[in-house]
Design a protein around this motif. Structure first.
Motif, PDB file in Angstrom:
ATOM      1  N   MET A   1       0.614  -1.065  -0.222  1.00 51.44           N
ATOM      2  CA  MET A   1       0.248   0.096   0.341  1.00 51.44           C
ATOM      3  C   MET A   1       1.068   1.247  -0.034  1.00 51.44           C
ATOM      4  SD  MET A   1      -3.573   1.017   0.265  1.00 51.44           S
ATOM      5  CE  MET A   1      -3.807   0.276   1.592  1.00 51.44           C
ATOM      6  N   ILE A   2       0.735   2.030  -0.519  1.00 46.35           N
ATOM      7  CA  ILE A   2       1.002   3.580  -0.779  1.00 46.35           C
ATOM      8  C   ILE A   2       0.784   4.105  -0.029  1.00 46.35           C
ATOM      9  CG2 ILE A   2       2.334   5.075  -2.444  1.00 46.35           C
ATOM     10  CD1 ILE A   2       1.930   3.022  -4.572  1.00 46.35           C
ATOM     11  N   ALA A   3       0.784   4.990   0.956  1.00 46.75           N
ATOM     12  CA  ALA A   3       0.425   6.050   1.123  1.00 46.75           C
ATOM     13  C   ALA A   3       1.029   7.336   1.155  1.00 46.75           C
ATOM     14  CB  ALA A   3       0.773   6.361   3.399  1.00 46.75           C
ATOM     15  N   LEU A   4      -0.003   8.155   0.889  1.00 48.35           N
ATOM     16  CA  LEU A   4      -0.600   9.588   0.304  1.00 48.35           C
ATOM     17  C   LEU A   4      -0.572  10.175   1.678  1.00 48.35           C
ATOM     18  CD1 LEU A   4      -1.378   8.759  -3.429  1.00 48.35           C
ATOM     19  CD2 LEU A   4       0.902   8.770  -2.726  1.00 48.35           C
ATOM     20  N   THR A   5       0.029  11.734   1.861  1.00 46.50           N
ATOM     21  CA  THR A   5      -0.352  12.364   2.901  1.00 46.50           C
ATOM     22  C   THR A   5      -0.294  14.062   2.029  1.00 46.50           C
ATOM     23  OG1 THR A   5       0.585  10.774   4.423  1.00 46.50           O
ATOM     24  CG2 THR A   5       0.290  13.841   4.966  1.00 46.50           C
ATOM     25  N   LEU A   6      -1.082  14.768   2.152  1.00 46.72           N
ATOM     26  CA  LEU A   6      -0.957  15.818   1.619  1.00 46.72           C
ATOM     27  C   LEU A   6      -1.711  16.956   2.077  1.00 46.72           C
ATOM     28  CD1 LEU A   6      -1.799  17.606  -1.261  1.00 46.72           C
ATOM     29  CD2 LEU A   6      -3.641  17.078  -1.396  1.00 46.72           C
ATOM     30  N   TYR A   7      -0.313  18.145   2.558  1.00 41.84           N
ATOM     31  CA  TYR A   7      -0.843  19.053   3.187  1.00 41.84           C
ATOM     32  C   TYR A   7      -1.421  20.538   2.471  1.00 41.84           C
ATOM     33  CZ  TYR A   7       1.784  16.344   6.555  1.00 41.84           C
ATOM     34  OH  TYR A   7       2.711  15.177   7.595  1.00 41.84           O
ATOM     35  N   THR A   8      -2.516  20.800   2.930  1.00 42.74           N
ATOM     36  CA  THR A   8      -3.102  21.303   2.015  1.00 42.74           C
ATOM     37  C   THR A   8      -3.487  22.969   3.468  1.00 42.74           C
ATOM     38  OG1 THR A   8      -5.296  22.084   0.179  1.00 42.74           O
ATOM     39  CG2 THR A   8      -5.296  20.057   1.843  1.00 42.74           C
ATOM     40  N   ARG A   9      -4.219  23.895   2.348  1.00 45.02           N
ATOM     41  CA  ARG A   9      -4.963  24.649   2.836  1.00 45.02           C
ATOM     42  C   ARG A   9      -6.407  24.556   2.266  1.00 45.02           C
ATOM     43  NH1 ARG A   9      -3.202  28.565   6.020  1.00 45.02           N
ATOM     44  NH2 ARG A   9      -1.248  28.481   6.146  1.00 45.02           N
ATOM     45  N   ASN A  10      -7.156  25.314   2.957  1.00 43.15           N
ATOM     46  CA  ASN A  10      -9.142  25.312   1.974  1.00 43.15           C
ATOM     47  C   ASN A  10      -9.542  26.351   1.605  1.00 43.15           C
ATOM     48  OD1 ASN A  10     -11.967  24.566   2.503  1.00 43.15           O
ATOM     49  ND2 ASN A  10     -11.942  26.058   3.818  1.00 43.15           N
ATOM     50  N   ASP A  11      -8.568  27.564   1.072  1.00 47.60           N
ATOM     51  CA  ASP A  11      -9.187  27.959   0.271  1.00 47.60           C
ATOM     52  C   ASP A  11      -7.635  27.564  -1.067  1.00 47.60           C
ATOM     53  OD1 ASP A  11     -12.121  28.833   0.620  1.00 47.60           O
ATOM     54  OD2 ASP A  11     -11.376  30.605   1.675  1.00 47.60           O
ATOM     55  N   ILE A  38      -3.389  22.628   7.049  1.00 51.28           N
ATOM     56  CA  ILE A  38      -3.019  23.181   7.915  1.00 51.28           C
ATOM     57  C   ILE A  38      -3.562  24.113   8.238  1.00 51.28           C
ATOM     58  CG2 ILE A  38      -0.848  22.035   6.439  1.00 51.28           C
ATOM     59  CD1 ILE A  38      -0.364  25.504   5.826  1.00 51.28           C
ATOM     60  N   ASP A  39      -4.180  24.895   7.916  1.00 54.30           N
ATOM     61  CA  ASP A  39      -5.714  26.235   8.882  1.00 54.30           C
ATOM     62  C   ASP A  39      -5.863  25.736  10.114  1.00 54.30           C
ATOM     63  OD1 ASP A  39      -5.121  27.800   6.177  1.00 54.30           O
ATOM     64  OD2 ASP A  39      -6.805  27.213   5.397  1.00 54.30           O
ATOM     65  N   GLY A  40      -5.091  26.673  10.990  1.00 54.64           N
ATOM     66  CA  GLY A  40      -6.092  26.698  12.672  1.00 54.64           C
ATOM     67  C   GLY A  40      -4.486  25.242  13.164  1.00 54.64           C
ATOM     68  N   ASN A  41      -3.975  24.775  12.915  1.00 58.41           N
ATOM     69  CA  ASN A  41      -2.894  23.857  13.167  1.00 58.41           C
ATOM     70  C   ASN A  41      -1.646  24.286  13.381  1.00 58.41           C
ATOM     71  OD1 ASN A  41      -0.563  22.238  13.670  1.00 58.41           O
ATOM     72  ND2 ASN A  41      -2.077  20.709  14.042  1.00 58.41           N
ATOM     73  N   PRO A  42      -1.527  26.173  15.130  1.00 58.12           N
ATOM     74  CA  PRO A  42      -0.022  26.854  14.831  1.00 58.12           C
ATOM     75  C   PRO A  42       1.202  25.854  14.302  1.00 58.12           C
ATOM     76  CG  PRO A  42      -1.381  26.739  16.184  1.00 58.12           C
ATOM     77  CD  PRO A  42      -2.413  25.659  16.060  1.00 58.12           C
ATOM     78  N   PHE A  48       4.700  24.528   7.854  1.00 57.39           N
ATOM     79  CA  PHE A  48       3.975  25.209   6.172  1.00 57.39           C
ATOM     80  C   PHE A  48       3.993  26.093   6.014  1.00 57.39           C
ATOM     81  CE2 PHE A  48       3.111  20.511   6.314  1.00 57.39           C
ATOM     82  CZ  PHE A  48       4.401  19.727   5.529  1.00 57.39           C
ATOM     83  N   GLY A  49       3.613  27.109   6.260  1.00 60.43           N
ATOM     84  CA  GLY A  49       3.211  29.048   5.582  1.00 60.43           C
ATOM     85  C   GLY A  49       3.099  28.130   4.356  1.00 60.43           C
ATOM     86  N   ILE A  50       2.486  29.276   3.515  1.00 60.51           N
ATOM     87  CA  ILE A  50       2.156  29.391   2.391  1.00 60.51           C
ATOM     88  C   ILE A  50       2.314  28.130   1.503  1.00 60.51           C
ATOM     89  CG2 ILE A  50       1.175  31.791   3.114  1.00 60.51           C
ATOM     90  CD1 ILE A  50       3.677  32.442   0.587  1.00 60.51           C
ATOM     91  N   GLU A  51       3.300  27.565   1.857  1.00 59.50           N
ATOM     92  CA  GLU A  51       4.192  26.741   1.113  1.00 59.50           C
ATOM     93  C   GLU A  51       3.627  25.370   0.483  1.00 59.50           C
ATOM     94  OE1 GLU A  51       8.101  26.574   2.184  1.00 59.50           O
ATOM     95  OE2 GLU A  51       8.772  28.110   1.525  1.00 59.50           O
ATOM     96  N   VAL A  52       2.130  25.882   0.128  1.00 58.54           N
ATOM     97  CA  VAL A  52       1.184  24.359  -0.038  1.00 58.54           C
ATOM     98  C   VAL A  52       0.596  24.837  -1.307  1.00 58.54           C
ATOM     99  CG1 VAL A  52       0.993  23.834   2.458  1.00 58.54           C
ATOM    100  CG2 VAL A  52      -0.631  25.199   1.453  1.00 58.54           C
TER     101      VAL A  52
END
Length: 82
Positions: A1-11, A38-42, A48-52
């Motif tokens: 199984m390949i595990a993908l994790t995508l860090y993202t922002r809502n908008d 990541i939004d709301g998780n300090p 990641f900042g805005i690098e998503v």
């Protein structure tokens, strides 16, 4: 199984683009995805900042911002052979 994790922002248009790309490639592989907003998780906002979006494949950073369908397919195929 390949595990993908995508860090993202809502908008985030790039995030939505990456999600669509992943959705198109996933059926070709034995893969599962975890989408992490990541939004709301300090801690994650600091990391990641805005690098998503950032996509990790099997806990290794694979792509940031964008990738092509061919690049993603090649990476997933390589992981499937491991």
């Amino acid at each position: 199984m390949i595990a993908l994790t995508l860090y993202t922002r809502n908008d985030c248009p790039l995030c939505h683009e990456m999600e669509e790309l992943i959705a198109a490639e996933m059926p070709k592989f034995n893969a599962r995805i975890q989408r992490i907003e990541i939004d709301g998780n300090p801690d994650l906002e600091e990391r990641f900042g805005i690098e998503v979006p950032v996509l990790f494949v099997n806990d290794r950073k694979a792509f940031k911002y964008r990738c092509t369908p061919a690049e993603l397919h090649k990476r997933l195929a390589r992981e499937a052979q491991s």
